[in-house]
Write a protein that holds these residues in place. Sequence first.
Motif, PDB file in Angstrom:
ATOM      1  N   ILE A 131      -2.265   9.994   2.439  1.00 41.74           N
ATOM      2  CA  ILE A 131      -2.728   8.975   3.377  1.00 41.74           C
ATOM      3  C   ILE A 131      -3.984   9.384   4.126  1.00 41.74           C
ATOM      4  O   ILE A 131      -4.787   8.544   4.484  1.00 41.74           O
ATOM      5  N   TYR A 132      -4.188  10.674   4.359  1.00 40.61           N
ATOM      6  CA  TYR A 132      -5.393  11.074   5.088  1.00 40.61           C
ATOM      7  C   TYR A 132      -6.658  10.793   4.288  1.00 40.61           C
ATOM      8  O   TYR A 132      -7.722  10.630   4.864  1.00 40.61           O
ATOM      9  N   SER A 133      -6.551  10.704   2.963  1.00 38.05           N
ATOM     10  CA  SER A 133      -7.753  10.451   2.164  1.00 38.05           C
ATOM     11  C   SER A 133      -8.052   8.963   1.977  1.00 38.05           C
ATOM     12  O   SER A 133      -9.149   8.607   1.558  1.00 38.05           O
ATOM     13  N   VAL A 134      -7.089   8.108   2.293  1.00 39.52           N
ATOM     14  CA  VAL A 134      -7.285   6.659   2.137  1.00 39.52           C
ATOM     15  C   VAL A 134      -6.811   5.914   3.385  1.00 39.52           C
ATOM     16  O   VAL A 134      -6.396   4.754   3.304  1.00 39.52           O
ATOM     17  N   SER A 135      -6.887   6.559   4.532  1.00 45.03           N
ATOM     18  CA  SER A 135      -6.313   5.973   5.749  1.00 45.03           C
ATOM     19  C   SER A 135      -6.908   4.613   6.092  1.00 45.03           C
ATOM     20  O   SER A 135      -6.178   3.698   6.469  1.00 45.03           O
ATOM     21  N   HIS A 136      -8.209   4.456   5.939  1.00 45.97           N
ATOM     22  CA  HIS A 136      -8.832   3.174   6.303  1.00 45.97           C
ATOM     23  C   HIS A 136      -8.412   2.060   5.345  1.00 45.97           C
ATOM     24  O   HIS A 136      -8.164   0.940   5.770  1.00 45.97           O
ATOM     25  N   GLN A 137      -8.306   2.373   4.061  1.00 40.34           N
ATOM     26  CA  GLN A 137      -7.866   1.362   3.100  1.00 40.34           C
ATOM     27  C   GLN A 137      -6.416   0.944   3.375  1.00 40.34           C
ATOM     28  O   GLN A 137      -6.063  -0.225   3.261  1.00 40.34           O
ATOM     29  N   ILE A 138      -5.577   1.910   3.767  1.00 42.32           N
ATOM     30  CA  ILE A 138      -4.176   1.599   4.049  1.00 42.32           C
ATOM     31  C   ILE A 138      -4.056   0.772   5.322  1.00 42.32           C
ATOM     32  O   ILE A 138      -3.332  -0.221   5.361  1.00 42.32           O
ATOM     33  N   THR A 139      -4.776   1.176   6.369  1.00 41.34           N
ATOM     34  CA  THR A 139      -4.656   0.436   7.630  1.00 41.34           C
ATOM     35  C   THR A 139      -5.245  -0.968   7.518  1.00 41.34           C
ATOM     36  O   THR A 139      -4.870  -1.842   8.293  1.00 41.34           O
ATOM     37  N   ASP A 140      -6.126  -1.191   6.570  1.00 43.83           N
ATOM     38  CA  ASP A 140      -6.704  -2.523   6.372  1.00 43.83           C
ATOM     39  C   ASP A 140      -5.773  -3.484   5.618  1.00 43.83           C
ATOM     40  O   ASP A 140      -6.075  -4.668   5.508  1.00 43.83           O
ATOM     41  N   LEU A 141      -4.653  -2.995   5.117  1.00 47.01           N
ATOM     42  CA  LEU A 141      -3.753  -3.849   4.338  1.00 47.01           C
ATOM     43  C   LEU A 141      -3.012  -4.875   5.198  1.00 47.01           C
ATOM     44  O   LEU A 141      -2.791  -6.003   4.769  1.00 47.01           O
ATOM     45  N   LEU A 142      -2.609  -4.486   6.392  1.00 50.60           N
ATOM     46  CA  LEU A 142      -1.837  -5.384   7.261  1.00 50.60           C
ATOM     47  C   LEU A 142      -2.761  -6.053   8.276  1.00 50.60           C
ATOM     48  O   LEU A 142      -3.546  -5.391   8.940  1.00 50.60           O
ATOM     49  N   HIS A 143      -2.648  -7.368   8.384  1.00 53.92           N
ATOM     50  CA  HIS A 143      -3.478  -8.159   9.307  1.00 53.92           C
ATOM     51  C   HIS A 143      -2.573  -9.033  10.170  1.00 53.92           C
ATOM     52  O   HIS A 143      -1.489  -9.418   9.736  1.00 53.92           O
ATOM     53  N   PRO A 144      -3.034  -9.394  11.384  1.00 51.59           N
ATOM     54  CA  PRO A 144      -2.258 -10.332  12.207  1.00 51.59           C
ATOM     55  C   PRO A 144      -2.012 -11.610  11.408  1.00 51.59           C
ATOM     56  O   PRO A 144      -2.860 -11.996  10.615  1.00 51.59           O
ATOM     57  N   PRO A 145      -0.859 -12.193  11.550  1.00 47.67           N
ATOM     58  CA  PRO A 145       0.148 -12.016  12.591  1.00 47.67           C
ATOM     59  C   PRO A 145       1.089 -10.834  12.354  1.00 47.67           C
ATOM     60  O   PRO A 145       1.981 -10.593  13.150  1.00 47.67           O
ATOM     61  N   LEU A 146       0.896 -10.101  11.256  1.00 46.57           N
ATOM     62  CA  LEU A 146       1.717  -8.920  11.011  1.00 46.57           C
ATOM     63  C   LEU A 146       1.293  -7.797  11.960  1.00 46.57           C
ATOM     64  O   LEU A 146       0.179  -7.797  12.470  1.00 46.57           O
TER      65      LEU A 146
END
Length: 149
Positions: free
Chosen positions: A99-114
Amino acid sequence: MSFLNWLKRTIGRAAEGNRTHLIGSAELFAVDPEVLDRMKASSDEESERLLIESLEGQHAAVVDWKASLSDVLEELTCLTDQERAVLVSAPAPLTDKRIYSVSHQITDLLHPPLRALRIVETFGDAYIVFLVPPQLIEAFDDTNRHWTI
């Protein structure tokens, strides 16, 4: 991470103090006032442990620094069905990498309202993975700006 970013992070942590982000996160998630008082009076590591105990299973999970998205999905038991479906459908390269190597891609997966997924460094060799309600995202990001990966 570039040297300049590392320097900003290091200076920011030193200027704010190590527990500031933990206490700020506890306040955002409305942790029990008694626990919050104990956090303020405790060591850095103890404050972190108290925060994790308060939020684990509802808004957070701890994962090893070598964890992949697949590992996060196993540990993050508080995901809604919709959040889990979005994360499970991530492209294969994201699910297998640390996860440290793709953290931004992972955090971009979930969007509001989630709820938003945020990964924060710990004082040890692990990360805390938070699920942050939409109304708290901006404040959470500001509070943890020197600790998110």
